[in-house]
Design an enzyme around this catalytic site. Structure first.
Site, PDB file in Angstrom:
ATOM      1  N   LYS A 192      23.687  36.476  -1.022  1.00 28.71           N
ATOM      2  CA  LYS A 192      24.218  37.559  -1.868  1.00 28.71           C
ATOM      3  C   LYS A 192      25.252  38.381  -1.107  1.00 28.71           C
ATOM      4  CE  LYS A 192      21.408  41.055  -3.422  1.00 28.71           C
ATOM      5  NZ  LYS A 192      22.083  42.358  -3.243  1.00 28.71           N
ATOM      6  N   SER A 193      24.913  38.830   0.099  1.00 22.27           N
ATOM      7  CA  SER A 193      25.846  39.680   0.870  1.00 22.27           C
ATOM      8  C   SER A 193      27.158  38.954   1.136  1.00 22.27           C
ATOM      9  CB  SER A 193      25.238  40.044   2.222  1.00 22.27           C
ATOM     10  OG  SER A 193      24.190  40.943   2.066  1.00 22.27           O
TER      11      SER A 193
ATOM     12  N   ARG B 226      31.082  39.684  -0.326  1.00 21.38           N
ATOM     13  CA  ARG B 226      32.202  39.880   0.605  1.00 21.38           C
ATOM     14  C   ARG B 226      33.302  38.845   0.373  1.00 21.38           C
ATOM     15  NH1 ARG B 226      27.892  42.300   2.541  1.00 21.38           N
ATOM     16  NH2 ARG B 226      28.019  43.941   4.121  1.00 21.38           N
TER      17      ARG B 226
ATOM     18  N   GLY C  27      24.425  48.102  -5.162  1.00 21.04           N
ATOM     19  CA  GLY C  27      24.864  49.065  -4.148  1.00 21.04           C
ATOM     20  C   GLY C  27      25.997  48.512  -3.304  1.00 21.04           C
TER      21      GLY C  27
ATOM     22  N   ARG D 211      13.269  42.269  -5.473  1.00 18.03           N
ATOM     23  CA  ARG D 211      12.466  41.856  -4.311  1.00 18.03           C
ATOM     24  C   ARG D 211      10.995  42.259  -4.458  1.00 18.03           C
ATOM     25  NH1 ARG D 211      16.664  39.742  -1.552  1.00 18.03           N
ATOM     26  NH2 ARG D 211      18.503  41.048  -1.303  1.00 18.03           N
TER      27      ARG D 211
ATOM     28  N   ARG E 133      20.918  56.281  -6.167  1.00 17.93           N
ATOM     29  CA  ARG E 133      21.033  55.897  -4.750  1.00 17.93           C
ATOM     30  C   ARG E 133      22.075  56.760  -4.022  1.00 17.93           C
ATOM     31  NH1 ARG E 133      20.904  49.607  -4.043  1.00 17.93           N
ATOM     32  NH2 ARG E 133      20.416  50.270  -1.926  1.00 17.93           N
TER      33      ARG E 133
ATOM     34  N   GLN F  61      26.329  48.376   4.499  1.00 14.07           N
ATOM     35  CA  GLN F  61      27.199  48.765   3.377  1.00 14.07           C
ATOM     36  C   GLN F  61      28.112  49.897   3.786  1.00 14.07           C
ATOM     37  OE1 GLN F  61      24.529  49.517   0.103  1.00 14.07           O
ATOM     38  NE2 GLN F  61      24.062  47.354  -0.167  1.00 14.07           N
TER      39      GLN F  61
ATOM     40  N   ASP G 175      15.545  43.800   4.048  1.00 13.05           N
ATOM     41  CA  ASP G 175      15.252  43.311   2.701  1.00 13.05           C
ATOM     42  C   ASP G 175      13.948  42.510   2.644  1.00 13.05           C
ATOM     43  OD1 ASP G 175      17.492  44.575   1.729  1.00 13.05           O
ATOM     44  OD2 ASP G 175      18.771  42.809   1.885  1.00 13.05           O
TER      45      ASP G 175
ATOM     46  N   LYS H  50      16.200  52.096  -1.656  1.00 13.29           N
ATOM     47  CA  LYS H  50      16.756  50.789  -2.060  1.00 13.29           C
ATOM     48  C   LYS H  50      16.746  50.712  -3.597  1.00 13.29           C
ATOM     49  CE  LYS H  50      17.686  49.172   1.956  1.00 13.29           C
ATOM     50  NZ  LYS H  50      19.076  48.885   2.288  1.00 13.29           N
TER      51      LYS H  50
END
Ligand code: S3P
Length: 432
Positions: free
Chosen positions: A22-23, A27, A95, A390, A123, A170, A317, A344
């Site tokens: 995902k990250s 990106r 986020g 999660r 958040r 982030q 995570d 989170k």
């Protein structure tokens, strides 16, 4: 109401390829959009969060097409090529979308409003606003700059040196992206290392980035050029299958092509301390990221352990699934210095404490962590995901070692990072 019912499993067996990271998928879209020319992203994660980033860049005038499932093409327009959107950009639950985008939009000469769903609008955003303002940005948020929506009027920025109050990839990435624009060098220092996907990937697009100790420096003014990226499997999604195969007796699972970047795999170090049967093999590199296969064998009794300080960002995570493992280990497992978990997608300390108690676990919840007593015979119950992907997946793994039936409410939130999670779990489960 969307809910799912699960019962215990006899074993988990077979080969499993986790969804794309995902990250890294976020990106890849972001960097390709602000690079000049065409970029192909192979093995892109098609999930709610990463699709929020795709729609955000489409709203900013970037042409993004999907050629075949899992492969997208981005026609980037350079760091100054974005256009003012005609409406509020909805980052939904993501986020990463909101925080990374803020860094770019702060330097682009037009007006944007970023908003999101009920969870994202609770958040904290001041952590991102403060350094960007120091760079000269005009950016503000709801409730005295605490929360989204964010209103951004892009301006010419200046380079800064910034000491981060928290270890957050982030926040680090937002400042690095803003640092692409002004002349000179922007430097950001972290209290502890957090995931370094930005530092690894952005130079491949042409950015000048230097890393030394806990500091990362970026030189503004570089021209970014489109390039192809292949996304490895998501370690954080794989973690649910690693845990399931360790907990359910007679399990044997090989997880293929999963990213094992050391800033992501603190969970593996903890599993080693707990005495788990996990072997990392076939290590190689994909688009600058280490990738491997992970072989897990179940049934061994794990030992409780302590996790604190600099270990936390490296498994940030994996906290919810670690709590489930802790409930089955020998002795007490204690996690501290983890207050970030309260902000989170849900308050993950409270969520796991509340839901594990419903399954019969004895634990102590603290402001910065949790202590969990192990060797609990879990009793199936009705549990709540709080709309947090999660939490839903962790409770599903708990259900595999619980007696009777476990019902998870609001389970479709797994779509945020792992759309076919329940199908994959069912495929690998043996019953009888
Ligand atoms: C992420 C960073 C982490 C992580 C999140 C993804 C990223 O958040 O929890 O799931 O892609 O940079 P923080 O930066 O808030 O720790």
């Amino acid at each position: 109401m969307d809910r799912i019912e699960l019962t215990s499993a006899k074993c988990i067996k077979g080969e499993f390829v986790p969804p794309p990271d995902k990250s890294i998928s976020h990106r890849a879209v972001i960097f390709s959009s602000i690079a000049e020319g065409k970029s192909v992203i192979k093995n892109f994660l098609r999930a709610e969060d990463t699709l929020s980033t795709v729609s955000a860049f489409r709203a900013l005038g970037i042409d993004i097409t999907e050629e075949r499932t899992g492969e997208i093409i981005v026609h980037g327009r350079g760091i100054n090529g974005l256009r003012e959107p005609g409406n509020v950009i909805d980052c939904r639950n993501s986020g990463t979308t909101m925080r990374l985008l803020s860094g770019i939009l702060a330097a682009n000469p037009f007006f944007t409003v970023l908003s999101g769903d009920d969870s994202l609008r609770r958040r904290p955003m001041r952590r991102v606003l403060l350094p960007l303002r120091e760079m000269g940005a005009e950016i503000s948020g709801r409730d005295n700059d605490r929360y989204p929506p964010l209103a951004i009027k892009g301006k010419a920025l200046r380079a800064i040196k910034y000491e981060m109050p928290v270890a957050s990839a982030q926040l680090k990435s937002a400042v690095l992206l803003a640092g692409l624009y002004p002349e000179g060098e922007t430097e950001i220092t972290e209290p502890f290392p957090s995931r370094d996907h930005t530092e690894r990937m952005l130079p491949a697009f042409g950015a000048e980035i230097g890393v030394g100790g806990r500091a990362v420096r970026i030189r503004g003014g570089a021209k970014l050029r489109g390039r192809d990226t292949a996304v490895p499997g998501d370690f954080s999604s794989a973690a649910f299958f690693i845990a399931a195969s360790l907990l359910v007796r007679d399990s044997d699972v090989v997880i293929k092509s999963v990213g094992v970047n050391p800033t992501r795999t603190g969970f593996l170090n903890v599993l080693k301390k707990m005495g788990a049967d996990v072997v990392v093999e076939n290590i190689h590199e994909v688009s600058g990221e280490p990738v491997a296969d992970i072989h897990c064998t179940g049934g061994k009794t794990l030992k409780g352990t302590d996790i604190k300080g600099d270990e936390v960002p490296l498994l940030i995570d994996e906290f919810p699934i670690l709590c489930v493992l802790a409930s089955q280990a020998e002795g007490v497992t204690s996690i501290s210095g983890a207050e970030e978990l309260r902000i989170k997608e849900s308050d993950r300390i409270k969520a796991m404490a509340t839901e594990l108690r419903k399954l019969g676990v004895r634990l102590e919840e603290r402001p910065d962590g949790i202590s969990i007593e192990g060797r609990t015979g879990l009793k199936g119950s009705e549990v709540e995901s709080y709309g947090d992907h999660r939490i839903a997946m962790s409770l599903a793994v708990a259900a595999l070692v619980s007696s009777g039936k476990t019902t998870i409410n609001h389970a479709s939130c797994v779509d945020i990072s792992f759309p076919n999670f329940f199908e994959e779990l069912r495929r690998l489960e043996c019953r009888g």
